[in-house]
Design a protein around this motif. Structure first.
Motif, PDB file in Angstrom:
ATOM      1  N   PRO A  31       0.827  -1.205   0.000  1.00  0.00           N
ATOM      2  CA  PRO A  31       0.000   0.000   0.000  1.00  0.00           C
ATOM      3  C   PRO A  31       0.865   1.259   0.000  1.00  0.00           C
ATOM      4  CG  PRO A  31       0.070  -0.938   2.189  1.00  0.00           C
ATOM      5  CD  PRO A  31       0.803  -1.883   1.287  1.00  0.00           C
ATOM      6  N   GLN A  32       0.432   2.250  -0.712  1.00  0.00           N
ATOM      7  CA  GLN A  32       1.119   3.533  -0.745  1.00  0.00           C
ATOM      8  C   GLN A  32       0.510   4.505   0.260  1.00  0.00           C
ATOM      9  OE1 GLN A  32       3.883   3.918  -2.716  1.00  0.00           O
ATOM     10  NE2 GLN A  32       3.538   1.756  -3.083  1.00  0.00           N
ATOM     11  N   THR A  33      -0.771   4.265   0.576  1.00  0.00           N
ATOM     12  CA  THR A  33      -1.477   5.119   1.529  1.00  0.00           C
ATOM     13  C   THR A  33      -2.295   4.252   2.482  1.00  0.00           C
ATOM     14  OG1 THR A  33      -3.352   5.353   0.023  1.00  0.00           O
ATOM     15  CG2 THR A  33      -1.666   7.077  -0.078  1.00  0.00           C
ATOM     16  N   ILE A  34      -2.617   4.854   3.630  1.00  0.00           N
ATOM     17  CA  ILE A  34      -3.450   4.207   4.640  1.00  0.00           C
ATOM     18  C   ILE A  34      -4.640   5.129   4.890  1.00  0.00           C
ATOM     19  CG2 ILE A  34      -3.558   3.481   7.061  1.00  0.00           C
ATOM     20  CD1 ILE A  34      -1.774   1.685   5.376  1.00  0.00           C
ATOM     21  N   PRO A  35      -5.877   4.620   4.800  1.00  0.00           N
ATOM     22  CA  PRO A  35      -7.037   5.472   5.062  1.00  0.00           C
ATOM     23  C   PRO A  35      -7.200   5.754   6.554  1.00  0.00           C
ATOM     24  CG  PRO A  35      -7.749   3.249   4.544  1.00  0.00           C
ATOM     25  CD  PRO A  35      -6.257   3.272   4.388  1.00  0.00           C
ATOM     26  N   ALA A  36      -7.369   7.023   6.887  1.00  0.00           N
ATOM     27  CA  ALA A  36      -7.575   7.437   8.279  1.00  0.00           C
ATOM     28  C   ALA A  36      -8.878   8.220   8.375  1.00  0.00           C
ATOM     29  CB  ALA A  36      -6.409   8.308   8.739  1.00  0.00           C
ATOM     30  N   GLN A  37      -9.519   8.121   9.533  1.00  0.00           N
ATOM     31  CA  GLN A  37     -10.786   8.813   9.761  1.00  0.00           C
ATOM     32  C   GLN A  37     -10.513  10.230  10.283  1.00  0.00           C
ATOM     33  OE1 GLN A  37     -13.555   7.055   8.858  1.00  0.00           O
ATOM     34  NE2 GLN A  37     -12.023   5.555   8.277  1.00  0.00           N
ATOM     35  N   THR A  38     -11.163  11.219   9.704  1.00  0.00           N
ATOM     36  CA  THR A  38     -11.060  12.595  10.186  1.00  0.00           C
ATOM     37  C   THR A  38     -12.458  13.189  10.272  1.00  0.00           C
ATOM     38  OG1 THR A  38     -10.852  13.573   7.966  1.00  0.00           O
ATOM     39  CG2 THR A  38      -8.803  12.899   9.053  1.00  0.00           C
ATOM     40  N   GLU A  39     -12.548  14.410  10.776  1.00  0.00           N
ATOM     41  CA  GLU A  39     -13.852  15.083  10.862  1.00  0.00           C
ATOM     42  C   GLU A  39     -14.438  15.314   9.479  1.00  0.00           C
ATOM     43  OE1 GLU A  39     -10.969  17.262  11.889  1.00  0.00           O
ATOM     44  OE2 GLU A  39     -10.844  15.767  13.455  1.00  0.00           O
ATOM     45  N   ARG A  40     -13.575  15.450   8.481  1.00  0.00           N
ATOM     46  CA  ARG A  40     -14.020  15.728   7.110  1.00  0.00           C
ATOM     47  C   ARG A  40     -14.287  14.459   6.317  1.00  0.00           C
ATOM     48  NH1 ARG A  40      -8.879  19.133   7.147  1.00  0.00           N
ATOM     49  NH2 ARG A  40      -8.239  17.010   6.937  1.00  0.00           N
ATOM     50  N   GLY A  41     -14.083  13.298   6.918  1.00  0.00           N
ATOM     51  CA  GLY A  41     -14.271  12.037   6.201  1.00  0.00           C
ATOM     52  C   GLY A  41     -13.006  11.207   6.262  1.00  0.00           C
TER      53      GLY A  41
END
Length: 146
Positions: free
Chosen positions: A39-49
């Motif tokens: 993976p090149q990126t990891i999805p993280a949860q933020t206030e904006r999505g």
């Protein structure tokens, strides 16, 4: 295990060949690591999505109060994945488990203090300090040849 690399200017597509007398768990793990897309990126949860964190910017991933977080120089981000899932996804990507609740990016380690009996104090970029649990000390020493 012996590793041999042959440089051939005529070779356009890299090829890996493993010579062995039998299939072992170590070889199976190596094949999985080499075959799996990293993976090149990891999805993280933020206030904006959802925000995609570049893997190379992650300093550490840790579990705290039943949640998993990724820490970068920009801040701390909650993740939906479990710690063991992150370890599997990042296997071979310079992340190492230092305790039951933490993975660190080996490229972000700035120093290690071995003066504490039975454990290692690890200094990371951004002034972060964390500790290697006794269970993982020998693995870290072996990894860094100390």
């Amino acid at each position: 295990m012996k590793v041999e690399i042959s440089i051939d200017p005529a070779c356009e597509d890299p090829r890996i060949v493993i010579h062995t007398d039998r299939m072992t768990e170590e070889i199976e793990a190596l094949v999985r690591r080499l075959s799996a897309p990293s993976p090149q990126t990891i999805p993280a949860q933020t206030e904006r999505g959802v925000e995609l964190l570049p893997v190379e910017s992650i300093i550490r991933i840790y579990a705290e109060r039943q949640k998993v977080y990724a820490q970068t120089a920009a801040g701390v981000y909650p993740l939906k994945a479990r710690l063991y899932e992150m370890e599997q996804r990042l296997d071979g990507r310079s992340f190492v488990r230092i305790s039951s609740s933490e993975l660190v990016n080996t490229r972000m380690i700035t120093g290690m203090d071995f003066s504490l009996t039975g454990t290692i104090c690890v200094s990371l970029k951004g002034g972060i300090t964390t500790y290697v649990s006794r269970r993982h000390v020998s693995e870290i020493k072996k990894m860094f040849d100390v």
